[in-house]
Design a protein around this motif. Sequence first.
Motif, PDB file in Angstrom:
ATOM      1  N   TRP A 779     -42.749  34.306 -24.544  1.00 27.98           N
ATOM      2  CA  TRP A 779     -44.084  33.724 -24.373  1.00 27.98           C
ATOM      3  C   TRP A 779     -44.004  32.474 -23.506  1.00 27.98           C
ATOM      4  N   PHE A 780     -43.211  31.514 -23.897  1.00 26.30           N
ATOM      5  CA  PHE A 780     -42.878  30.374 -23.047  1.00 26.30           C
ATOM      6  C   PHE A 780     -41.905  29.477 -23.790  1.00 26.30           C
ATOM      7  N   GLY A 781     -41.303  28.530 -23.032  1.00 30.72           N
ATOM      8  CA  GLY A 781     -40.451  27.538 -23.666  1.00 30.72           C
ATOM      9  C   GLY A 781     -41.280  26.319 -24.034  1.00 30.72           C
ATOM     10  N   ILE A 782     -40.675  25.141 -23.977  1.00 33.21           N
ATOM     11  CA  ILE A 782     -41.398  23.902 -24.271  1.00 33.21           C
ATOM     12  C   ILE A 782     -42.407  23.644 -23.157  1.00 33.21           C
ATOM     13  N   LEU A 783     -43.662  23.368 -23.541  1.00 36.29           N
ATOM     14  CA  LEU A 783     -44.718  23.082 -22.562  1.00 36.29           C
ATOM     15  C   LEU A 783     -45.282  21.692 -22.811  1.00 36.29           C
ATOM     16  N   PRO A 784     -44.952  20.727 -21.979  1.00 37.84           N
ATOM     17  CA  PRO A 784     -45.553  19.398 -22.112  1.00 37.84           C
ATOM     18  C   PRO A 784     -46.812  19.289 -21.259  1.00 37.84           C
ATOM     19  N   SER A 785     -47.711  18.403 -21.633  1.00 37.12           N
ATOM     20  CA  SER A 785     -48.927  18.180 -20.862  1.00 37.12           C
ATOM     21  C   SER A 785     -49.438  16.774 -21.136  1.00 37.12           C
ATOM     22  N   LEU A 786     -50.117  16.215 -20.143  1.00 39.05           N
ATOM     23  CA  LEU A 786     -50.726  14.895 -20.254  1.00 39.05           C
ATOM     24  C   LEU A 786     -52.169  15.008 -19.824  1.00 39.05           C
ATOM     25  N   GLY A 787     -53.070  14.320 -20.491  1.00 41.71           N
ATOM     26  CA  GLY A 787     -54.469  14.360 -20.107  1.00 41.71           C
ATOM     27  C   GLY A 787     -55.151  13.042 -20.363  1.00 41.71           C
ATOM     28  N   VAL A 788     -56.281  12.846 -19.691  1.00 40.31           N
ATOM     29  CA  VAL A 788     -57.063  11.628 -19.857  1.00 40.31           C
ATOM     30  C   VAL A 788     -58.527  11.965 -19.624  1.00 40.31           C
ATOM     31  N   SER A 789     -59.423  11.345 -20.386  1.00 39.35           N
ATOM     32  CA  SER A 789     -60.857  11.509 -20.177  1.00 39.35           C
ATOM     33  C   SER A 789     -61.527  10.158 -20.381  1.00 39.35           C
ATOM     34  N   TYR A 790     -62.655   9.989 -19.694  1.00 36.45           N
ATOM     35  CA  TYR A 790     -63.388   8.716 -19.778  1.00 36.45           C
ATOM     36  C   TYR A 790     -64.872   9.020 -19.846  1.00 36.45           C
ATOM     37  N   GLU A 791     -65.557   8.404 -20.794  1.00 37.79           N
ATOM     38  CA  GLU A 791     -66.986   8.612 -20.976  1.00 37.79           C
ATOM     39  C   GLU A 791     -67.687   7.263 -20.932  1.00 37.79           C
ATOM     40  N   VAL A 792     -68.787   7.194 -20.159  1.00 42.10           N
ATOM     41  CA  VAL A 792     -69.522   5.949 -20.009  1.00 42.10           C
ATOM     42  C   VAL A 792     -71.007   6.230 -20.176  1.00 42.10           C
ATOM     43  N   GLU A 793     -71.726   5.311 -20.800  1.00 41.88           N
ATOM     44  CA  GLU A 793     -73.165   5.440 -21.008  1.00 41.88           C
ATOM     45  C   GLU A 793     -73.905   4.359 -20.234  1.00 41.88           C
ATOM     46  N   PHE A 794     -75.117   4.698 -19.814  1.00 47.80           N
ATOM     47  CA  PHE A 794     -75.975   3.753 -19.084  1.00 47.80           C
ATOM     48  C   PHE A 794     -77.249   3.509 -19.872  1.00 47.80           C
TER      49      PHE A 794
END
Length: 794
Positions: A779-794
Amino acid sequence: MRNLGVICILGVLLLSTPGRPESGLQVQPGGLIGTVVDTLTGEPLSWATVKLVGTQRQLKADASGRFEFANLAPDSYSLRVSRVGYESRILTNLTLASNQITQITVELTPKKVTVKSIVVIPGSYSIMGEEPVVHQTLSRAEIATVPQVGDDFFRAVRRLPGMCGTDYSSKFEIRGGEFEEVLVTLDGLEISEPFHMKDFDGGAVSVVDVATVEGVDLMTGGFPARYGDKMSGVFNIRSRSIPVDKTRISAGFSLSNFRALAEGSFGNGRGTWLMSARRGFIDLVLNLVGAADDLKPRYYDFFGKVAYQVNRNHVLNFDVLHAHDDLNFLEDDMDTLISDYGNTHAWINLHSMWHRRLMSRSIVSVSRLNHNRRGQEIDDNFNLPEHIISEEESSICIGLKTDWQYEASDQFNLEFGLHGRSLRARQDYTSRSFTYELRWLGDRWGPYLAQVDTTLVGLKPYGRKFAAYFSGRFNIDKSLIAEAGCRYDYASHTGDALGSPRVGLIYQVNPQTSLRAGWGKYYQTEGIEEISIVDGEDRFHPAQRADQYGVGLEHQFESGTQLRVEGYLKKYSRLRPDYRNSLSSHERFPERRYDRQAVMRESSTARGIEIYLKRDIGSRLSWYVSYAHAKVEDSVRSIYFPRTGVEDTYDQVLKSPRDVRNTFYLDLIYRPGPSWQLNLAFQYHTGWPYTSLHLERVEISPGTVINYIVPDKEWNARFEPFHRLDFRLNRFFDLAGGRLNMFLEVLNVYARENVRGYSYLVSGEGDDAVLLVEPEDFWFGILPSLGVSYEVEF
């Protein structure tokens, strides 16, 4: 097909944990302690959900109704408190001073419970909703942070009992039924084939972004009469509600995709709008790792919604969903696959309140699907094309549906509706197979084209579908509620005219314990685009049928632990030929393989028992566990092999390829502080059934032996058990005007090599030959991942 696994490679490890900027003044945190009580009696209310609005912090009140938020920065907060059976309440302007504990009492008013708001059927789950009618199974925060491939909530819900699926695909099976037996709706409209990259086990990523989702209602069996034309389950998705007082913009990226979302209001708050777009990054990641020359998958999707309050009784919605993806695949031996898919839906949704007890929802829709696939396979001996294949499919559906609900009293509720669709499709398939022989060509030995087999198929089916249903729900006494209904479905292209009675019961043993039971007949008509022309089919089959029986127990312990136990039985009949590949289902052109077979089933039976436990321990720790024991068997009349024209008579009961006996999930969520969250997710399931092979020797003359690789009994063996541990760490930052979320995720932490196939090779000759079996297609070996999200209101 081992190279297909490269699409799961998401990147490299990277972790960033910046802290808050320091200054000369150290602000001391404060705290908030409260008690939730009944407004009428003053008695404490246990297990209420308490959330700090605008943050990720949420907890459950304890058995005495007490809750506590520690380490809160001095500020003004809003608090949302909800509990099953009570009206939710929001407290605003709770001002917390530094280094002080603020104490409050929250009074909740009992909600007037009617039969309309009670879930009768077993196998029903509320997911991500803000205000569940029954105990919510998975919250939005849990769905958003569970470790999963591609940030796909279709994969996250598979952690519920009775669900199972593979790692390459977002598709899931429900209680032994294929995903094609599940009705998927978005804001009331059926969404067909809701996946990107369908060449990989039917779909690697769903076309609906979790950021646009308000909640999901999942029914794994016994669903009521308003849902039809599917046999196994219902997956209702509701798009997010849009605030009228502000504009919100958010963006995020990981090593699998980039997403952006914007929402706001217009017309002095009478109208709201939402736009969301997502673009897959997999092709760019493959570029980074040097694999883009072999595999180039690209996909994107867009969802938009506009809602307008026409007057106090009518709300008009216009929704659009569009998804597209392309794939170019080239293997080392020059085998190629080029495909593209399109999925477009546009619909107008009118919600009307005609009377305080009479309401309706009407939808006018247009949907279009298209699929193009072409490629070639090379003859390994002569390095010339062995198969050249081209397939083009498209379908269009124009629909009109109206659903009505009449609440005659608090003890009786009636639902009825009419659905109609006009369908048209086009299917074109061309296949050329070339047979070569080694001959003397006058000056040399070389390949000679001895035979060309050409298949040309073109169909343009069309038809109409009509459905009508009614269902009544009523109190038999104060503890027993029944729901009974019937559905009629007609399809002109198949000639089906079908009636489907259904019954559900709920018995409330006490406020903490309920019993549910359901029974019903469910039919599924062959879709206008589902004729398997690649396997030589040219006409429609009658609708398939499933009879479902289910019972369930739900109980909440004084500790706050939620328990669900359910048992079910599904009996399938009137089954169409089931086209499978007995040796491998992971092929570019499975219809051309010699192991292609049409399994003719008299019937099929799925039965099982499911257990689900969930517990929130204060504000820091949560866990949930699901376990299912199941058995799926096919009563097989015969098996036909299209490539050879041979049909073997079986008249046996065989394991189904979907027979996964034991499935277990364990999730731990730990919040060491308001800005951190750690998720550990473990899964285990019995290996999938497969057909093993053995070596057979045939003496064609004295001293001359030929060795054949011969299959054993169909689906007689199992792969090794599948298991893996996943990890995800989230870090939240409250910045000026918005909120930043960064995460580090590692899938398959201990690098388990889960096998999903074997390769077979004969070594040696004559009596000395042996069959070598090697595991492949991990299926797969070790899978690393990095993510970022930013939410802003007006």
